[in-house]
Design a protein around this motif. Structure first.
Motif, PDB file in Angstrom:
ATOM      1  N   UNK A 132       1.090  -1.587   0.112  1.00  0.00           N
ATOM      2  CA  UNK A 132      -0.362  -0.202   0.032  1.00  0.00           C
ATOM      3  C   UNK A 132       0.724   1.330   0.223  1.00  0.00           C
ATOM      4  N   UNK A 133       0.426   2.395  -0.651  1.00  0.00           N
ATOM      5  CA  UNK A 133       0.718   3.238  -0.689  1.00  0.00           C
ATOM      6  C   UNK A 133       0.618   4.675   0.453  1.00  0.00           C
ATOM      7  N   UNK A 134       1.126   5.148   0.705  1.00  0.00           N
ATOM      8  CA  UNK A 134      -0.180   6.567   1.398  1.00  0.00           C
ATOM      9  C   UNK A 134       0.492   7.585   0.489  1.00  0.00           C
ATOM     10  N   UNK A 135      -0.757   8.475  -0.295  1.00  0.00           N
ATOM     11  CA  UNK A 135      -0.583   9.057  -1.379  1.00  0.00           C
ATOM     12  C   UNK A 135       0.133  10.122  -0.193  1.00  0.00           C
ATOM     13  N   UNK A 136       0.907  10.999  -1.154  1.00  0.00           N
ATOM     14  CA  UNK A 136       1.782  12.690  -0.552  1.00  0.00           C
ATOM     15  C   UNK A 136       1.712  13.390  -1.384  1.00  0.00           C
ATOM     16  N   UNK A 137       1.264  14.860  -1.246  1.00  0.00           N
ATOM     17  CA  UNK A 137       0.965  14.867   0.501  1.00  0.00           C
ATOM     18  C   UNK A 137       0.639  15.160   1.382  1.00  0.00           C
ATOM     19  N   UNK A 138       0.635  14.476   2.479  1.00  0.00           N
ATOM     20  CA  UNK A 138      -0.110  14.852   3.580  1.00  0.00           C
ATOM     21  C   UNK A 138      -0.656  16.280   4.093  1.00  0.00           C
ATOM     22  N   UNK A 139      -1.682  16.339   4.797  1.00  0.00           N
ATOM     23  CA  UNK A 139      -1.736  18.002   5.084  1.00  0.00           C
ATOM     24  C   UNK A 139      -0.154  18.116   6.651  1.00  0.00           C
ATOM     25  N   UNK A 140       0.087  19.222   6.745  1.00  0.00           N
ATOM     26  CA  UNK A 140       1.041  20.099   6.917  1.00  0.00           C
ATOM     27  C   UNK A 140       0.875  19.096   8.871  1.00  0.00           C
ATOM     28  N   UNK A 141      -0.562  19.393   8.827  1.00  0.00           N
ATOM     29  CA  UNK A 141      -0.212  18.812  10.178  1.00  0.00           C
ATOM     30  C   UNK A 141       0.043  17.847  11.360  1.00  0.00           C
ATOM     31  N   UNK A 142       0.279  16.352   9.789  1.00  0.00           N
ATOM     32  CA  UNK A 142       0.979  14.935   9.508  1.00  0.00           C
ATOM     33  C   UNK A 142       2.118  15.801  10.105  1.00  0.00           C
ATOM     34  N   UNK A 143       2.223  14.253  11.389  1.00  0.00           N
ATOM     35  CA  UNK A 143       3.903  14.275  11.119  1.00  0.00           C
ATOM     36  C   UNK A 143       4.241  12.794   9.937  1.00  0.00           C
ATOM     37  N   UNK A 144       4.727  13.510   8.365  1.00  0.00           N
ATOM     38  CA  UNK A 144       4.739  12.218   7.074  1.00  0.00           C
ATOM     39  C   UNK A 144       5.483  11.195   8.086  1.00  0.00           C
ATOM     40  N   UNK A 145       7.002  11.879   8.091  1.00  0.00           N
ATOM     41  CA  UNK A 145       7.730  10.950   8.440  1.00  0.00           C
ATOM     42  C   UNK A 145       7.369   9.622   8.902  1.00  0.00           C
ATOM     43  N   UNK A 146       6.616  10.164  10.480  1.00  0.00           N
ATOM     44  CA  UNK A 146       6.305   9.110  10.997  1.00  0.00           C
ATOM     45  C   UNK A 146       5.959   8.101  11.024  1.00  0.00           C
ATOM     46  N   UNK A 147       4.543   8.908  10.113  1.00  0.00           N
ATOM     47  CA  UNK A 147       3.382   7.816   9.233  1.00  0.00           C
ATOM     48  C   UNK A 147       3.651   6.755   8.153  1.00  0.00           C
ATOM     49  N   UNK A 148       5.075   6.808   7.410  1.00  0.00           N
ATOM     50  CA  UNK A 148       5.374   6.572   6.579  1.00  0.00           C
ATOM     51  C   UNK A 148       6.837   5.468   6.934  1.00  0.00           C
ATOM     52  N   UNK A 149       7.350   5.921   8.221  1.00  0.00           N
ATOM     53  CA  UNK A 149       7.948   4.579   8.948  1.00  0.00           C
ATOM     54  C   UNK A 149       7.116   4.002   9.694  1.00  0.00           C
ATOM     55  N   UNK A 150       5.568   4.090   9.628  1.00  0.00           N
ATOM     56  CA  UNK A 150       4.887   2.859  10.569  1.00  0.00           C
ATOM     57  C   UNK A 150       4.053   1.783   9.243  1.00  0.00           C
ATOM     58  N   UNK A 151       4.536   2.378   7.972  1.00  0.00           N
ATOM     59  CA  UNK A 151       4.353   0.920   7.017  1.00  0.00           C
ATOM     60  C   UNK A 151       4.763  -0.267   6.872  1.00  0.00           C
TER      61      UNK A 151
END
Ligand SMILES: Nc1nc(=O)c2c([nH]1)NC[C@@H]1CN(c3ccc(C(=O)N[C@@H](CCC(=O)O)C(=O)O)cc3)C=[N+]21
Length: 296
Positions: free
Chosen positions: A94-113
């Protein structure tokens, strides 16, 4: 000289036809590969890209698992959705479509995959394994655009062995990852990575047998800074409003006059973009094949 075309659409279709057969074989073993997409918010561009990925899935028989989420979703709620897809056996990538909204910690989300389900091939663990793997068989998802660039070149019969490749742009999706693939022993190219801090970019470009431009700067590469006979790939994703149609269109990094000096050129659109999408599907199929190999 008029450059020959590195036809990304036709090559992506070839790859999708191969993947259809691999999906059929997986289905015979009771495994249906599934692509998950997590889309946060209602940006029309992101919606268009995600819809395209699911159309591609339907074409090759990959199942779709869509999670379209409100832009107001919290970090914790989004993390829970990532964990849900990590644990969902019907989702093989799966993918998390980028970009994410500014209030989200993108790196933390991507590292959770789960790295085994990282269909983008951009998870730190997978990029780290790629950096460390010079010549062993690859058993992890690979970044789609870098792999798409190399597949597009190879499937047109061009040998990269010993060639000098100059990359423009140091972004994660292309510039920072593509050198690890090009300098593998089974590719053996020499890579120069240029970027906005490079002094005299033209001097580097004129030495290149192959130019991969992922700068996002329209018409950055012109006939004046390309060595006659070079292979030029346009990965620029800039968009402009077309004055004639009033609609948004791609404005590539490579100027039209480069076709007069290059030996090969990838159009944009119609070059690396379709390859990126095809290699995303390939990551999903390969993850399912690897899971089957280890399945009891
Ligand atoms: N987690 C994540 N993974 C991505 O891979 C990802 C992403 N987020 N966010 C957005 C970007 C954008 N992207 C494109 C893929 C294909 C085309 C493509 O096929 N373009 C067509 C042209 C389309 C047009 O005409 O606008 C072409 O080049 O022929 C474009 C853009 C993947 N992205």
């Amino acid at each position: 000289m008029t450059a020959q075309i590195l036809d990304g659409k036709a090559t992506a279709s070839e790859i999708k036809a191969e993947l259809t057969l691999r999906v059929d074989r997986l289905r015979e073993h009771g495994v249906v590969p599934g692509l998950g997409t997590i889309l946060v918010g209602d940006d029309p561009g992101s919606q268009w890209y995600v819809a395209g990925k699911h159309r591609d899935c339907a074409e090759v028989g990959i199942a779709s698992i869509r999670r379209d989420l409100p832009a107001t979703i919290s970090q914790a709620e989004l993390e829970a959705v990532v964990e849900e897809l990590n644990d969902d056996p019907s989702c093989t990538g799966f993918i998390v479509q980028l970009p994410l909204p500014p209030h989200i910690d993108t790196d933390a989300i991507l590292e959770l995959v789960d790295p085994a389900k990282d269909a983008d091939g951009l998870h730190p663990t997978n990029l780290g394994r790629l950096v460390l793997n010079l010549s062993r068989p690859i058993t992890t998802p690979l970044p789609c655009t870098p792999r798409g660039v190399i597949e597009l070149i190879r499937r047109h019969g061009i040998d990269l062995e010993g060639k000098h490749v100059v990359v423009i742009g140091r972004g994660v999706t292309v510039g920072r990852a593509i050198g690890s693939l090009l300098t593998r022993r089974d590719v053996n190219a020499t890579v120069t990575l240029t970027h906005t801090g490079t002094v005299d970019l033209d001097a580097h470009l004129r030495l290149a047998d192959v130019i991969v431009s992922a700068a996002g700067v329209p018409d950055l590469v012109t006939a004046d800074n390309v060595k006659p006979g070079a292979v030029v790939l346009d990965v620029g994703v800039s968009r402009v409003i077309d004055p004639d149609t009033g609609k948004s269109r791609v404005a590539g990094d490579v100027a039209a006059d480069v076709a007069e000096v290059a030996s090969w050129i990838s159009p944009n659109p119609g070059g690396v973009g379709p390859m990126t999408r095809a290699l995303l599907l390939q990551n999903v199929v390969e993850s399912a094949e690897r899971a089957l190999e280890v399945a009891p």
